[in-house]
Scaffold this active site. Structure first.
Site, mmCIF file in Angstrom:
data_model
loop_
_atom_site.group_PDB
_atom_site.id
_atom_site.type_symbol
_atom_site.label_atom_id
_atom_site.label_comp_id
_atom_site.label_asym_id
_atom_site.label_seq_id
_atom_site.Cartn_x
_atom_site.Cartn_y
_atom_site.Cartn_z
ATOM 1 N N HIS A 221 -29.994 61.306 38.620
ATOM 2 C CA HIS A 221 -28.703 61.732 39.159
ATOM 3 C C HIS A 221 -28.756 61.784 40.687
ATOM 4 C CE1 HIS A 221 -27.848 63.192 34.975
ATOM 5 N NE2 HIS A 221 -26.713 62.614 35.285
ATOM 6 N N VAL A 224 -27.795 56.593 44.129
ATOM 7 C CA VAL A 224 -27.877 55.209 43.625
ATOM 8 C C VAL A 224 -27.187 55.117 42.264
ATOM 9 C CG1 VAL A 224 -29.393 53.236 43.217
ATOM 10 C CG2 VAL A 224 -30.060 54.987 44.865
ATOM 11 N N HIS A 225 -27.340 56.168 41.457
ATOM 12 C CA HIS A 225 -26.600 56.201 40.182
ATOM 13 C C HIS A 225 -25.091 56.168 40.468
ATOM 14 C CE1 HIS A 225 -24.955 57.443 36.337
ATOM 15 N NE2 HIS A 225 -24.550 58.605 36.830
HETATM 16 N N1 CMP Z 1 -30.367 55.375 29.393
HETATM 17 C C1 CMP Z 1 -30.050 56.644 29.074
HETATM 18 N N2 CMP Z 1 -30.785 57.289 28.140
HETATM 19 C C2 CMP Z 1 -30.510 58.551 27.765
HETATM 20 N N3 CMP Z 1 -29.494 59.259 28.287
HETATM 21 C C3 CMP Z 1 -28.732 58.664 29.236
HETATM 22 C C4 CMP Z 1 -28.974 57.344 29.669
HETATM 23 N N4 CMP Z 1 -28.057 57.023 30.601
HETATM 24 C C5 CMP Z 1 -27.266 58.101 30.753
HETATM 25 N N5 CMP Z 1 -27.674 59.093 29.925
HETATM 26 C C6 CMP Z 1 -27.086 60.423 29.759
HETATM 27 O O1 CMP Z 1 -25.678 60.259 29.645
HETATM 28 C C7 CMP Z 1 -25.085 61.123 30.556
HETATM 29 C C8 CMP Z 1 -23.756 60.672 31.072
HETATM 30 O O2 CMP Z 1 -23.331 61.621 32.052
HETATM 31 P P1 CMP Z 1 -24.289 61.988 33.263
HETATM 32 O O3 CMP Z 1 -24.413 60.833 34.202
HETATM 33 O O4 CMP Z 1 -23.913 63.280 33.838
HETATM 34 O O5 CMP Z 1 -25.704 62.212 32.567
HETATM 35 C C9 CMP Z 1 -26.085 61.185 31.710
HETATM 36 C C10 CMP Z 1 -27.371 61.305 30.968
HETATM 37 O O6 CMP Z 1 -27.590 62.626 30.537
HETATM 38 ZN ZN ZN Z 2 -23.214 60.058 35.852
#
Ligand code: CMP
Ligand code: ZN
Length: 492
Positions: A221, A224-225
């Site tokens: 988090h 870059v995300h």
């Molecule tokens: N490749 C992944 N594997 C497991 N969980 C993921 C993955 N990508 C995203 N997530 C989960 O999905 C959520 C979507 O919301 P967030 O970006 O807040 O947080 C993210 C992670 O908790």
């Molecule tokens: Zn997110």
């Protein structure tokens, strides 16, 4: 592989005294300030920074200018609105504060004089960071890059709508400024700067604040995300079925929500905030805690930057509300709610994108897709995100273990392997959502490519899971969860 734990929130867990160590100093500071500034102290009329300094957290102030933005957001959410700086002392005052007239006069003139100087106050902390060699990446640092790098970054931007856009490379080429650079470019190509008559300086300032407020030490988090989600969102908004109907306001909202949707994420999830009774959990009553914080922080930065200050109040308020509704939709515990509604619309063929409400719903869906699209990327990109997200989960699990707390689902590096987590995530979250997205966008080459990647990646994780399971039974098994990429080389 069982124990898929989405939404397995803990109801009223015990407070653990060590919980603060999960947060950055900045979060800790905000926590202290909010605690001290609670109405319980109202009788004293004001909370003096001097008192807070006496608690030995002064050094934190110098590192945490973004914390002040969040603080103001939080305080305004709790009807604390007055802020003034006097010498080295800072007061946080409730909006309806009453005091002796001399005190009040002093405060009012101080407020008038100082309130508008909040940015100078922030500059003080920026200067302090510079002096101590803690300067963060800022849009202005771009010029130190070699022209070759900028040329390559510009070349990448010319292909920003391609699905195999390598955001990690782009971040390196822009010296850690991927989010600001990408957003400026997209605002330009979408003609949003001209359409909304945006002030470029304010836009840069706002985007710089957003980028800086992501925690770069989070494996997943981080900014870059956010840039990755923004690039995906742009691709989705370019899908012909959507692009034909979207207005400039929709484009603005979609990109802004994507860029800011996880801002100031602490690297732990909502159940963790609840079981440690973090102040954000109580502030937002254990409901969409992180998403509410991302939204309120964004609003705070929008107001602080003045980006929308030239627009009529009702328009800027509407933008703030719509941003909230988009960011709150990314709460993964609401996945089913959105999926069911989306499916119903597709079954009934009743989506009318000339209606603002339907376009808004589709922006919510597009943002949700963008947020979880990493398993639909090329293997090399997808694998990196998988490892990063698991690393963040495991850090939380390690912390819970250290604090003698129950380890959250997916967060135990000793039992939750990366392949197992990925197979669960793809099967329960990503596949069902993207199947419907493909129906909506049909015929779409992008959706076909994403589904093909998704299947290939899932197969690859399945093979890796077999390798992992076999290695578990060997006497000299490898460290669980580590080196998904290395394993990938073995089985390809
Ligand atoms: N490749 C992944 N594997 C497991 N969980 C993921 C993955 N990508 C995203 N997530 C989960 O999905 C959520 C979507 O919301 P967030 O970006 O807040 O947080 C993210 C992670 O908790
Ligand atoms: Zn997110």
């Amino acid at each position: 592989m069982g124990g898929w734990g989405w939404g397995g929130y803990i109801a009223s867990p015990p407070l653990h005294p060590g919980y603060l160590s999960a947060f950055s100093d900045r979060c800790f500071l905000v926590s202290v300030l909010v605690t001290l500034a609670r109405p319980a102290t109202e009788g004293r009329g004001a909370v003096w920074l001097g008192e807070i300094l006496a608690h030995g957290v002064y050094h934190l102030f110098a590192q945490c200018e973004p914390g002040f933005r969040r603080l103001i957001t939080l305080l305004s959410a709790e009807h604390w609105s007055c802020w003034c700086v006097a010498g080295r002392e800072t007061r946080l005052l409730p909006a309806d504060w009453s005091a002796s007239s001399s005190q009040q006069g002093e405060v009012e003139s101080g407020t008038r004089r100082k309130l508008n100087r909040l940015l100078s106050f922030q500059r003080f902390f920026h200067a302090s960071r510079l002096l101590r060699g803690l300067a963060s990446h800022s849009p202005g640092s771009l010029h130190i890059l070699d022209n070759d790098y900028l040329g390559q970054a510009a070349h990448m931007l010319s292909k920003v709508e391609t699905w195999n856009f390598d955001i990690f490379l782009f971040d390196r080429l822009t010296n850690g400024n991927s989010l600001v650079t990408l957003m400026c470019h997209l605002f330009n190509v979408c003609d949003l700067i001209h359409h909304f008559q945006l002030d470029m300086v304010k836009l840069h300032r706002f985007l710089g604040m957003v980028q800086d407020d992501y925690h770069s030490n989070n494996p997943y988090h981080n900014a870059v995300h956010a840039a990755d989600v923004t690039q995906a969102m742009y691709c989705y908004m370019k899908e012909p079925r959507l692009a034909e109907q979207l207005t400039p306001l929709d484009g603005f909202l979609g990109l802004m929500a994507a860029a800011a949707h996880d801002v100031d994420h602490p690297g732990v999830n909502q159940p963790f905030l609840m079981k440690t009774r973090h102040h954000l959990a109580s502030l937002y009553q254990n409901t969409s805690v992180l998403e509410s914080h991302h939204w309120r922080s964004t609003v705070g930065m929008l107001r602080e930057s003045g980006l929308l200050s030239h627009l009529p109040a009702n328009i800027s308020q509407d933008i703030e509300q719509q941003l909230g509704s988009l960011i709150l939709a990314t709460d993964i515990s609401r996945q089913n709610e959105f999926l069911v509604t989306f499916r119903e619309h597709l079954d009934n063929q009743d989506l009318d994108l000339q209606l603002a409400s339907h376009r808004h719903f589709m922006l919510q869906i597009a943002l949700k897709c963008a947020d979880v699209c990493n398993p639909c990327r090329d293997w090399e990109l997808s694998r990196q995100w998988s490892e990063r997200v698991c690393e963040e989960f495991y850090r939380q699990g390690d912390l819970e273990r250290k604090l003698n707390m129950e380890i959250s689902p997916l967060c135990d590096k000793l039992t939750d392997s990366v392949p197992a987590v990925q197979i669960g995530f793809i099967s329960y979250i990503v596949q069902p959502l993207f199947q419907e997205w493909q129906r909506f966008t049909e015929p779409s080459l992008l959706s076909q490519m994403m589904m093909s990647n998704l299947h290939k990646n899932k197969d690859r994780w399945s093979r890796l899971w077999c390798v992992h399971a076999a290695s578990e039974t060997q006497p000299h098994s490898e460290e669980p969860g580590g080196g998904g990429g290395g394993d990938g080389e073995d089985i390809s």
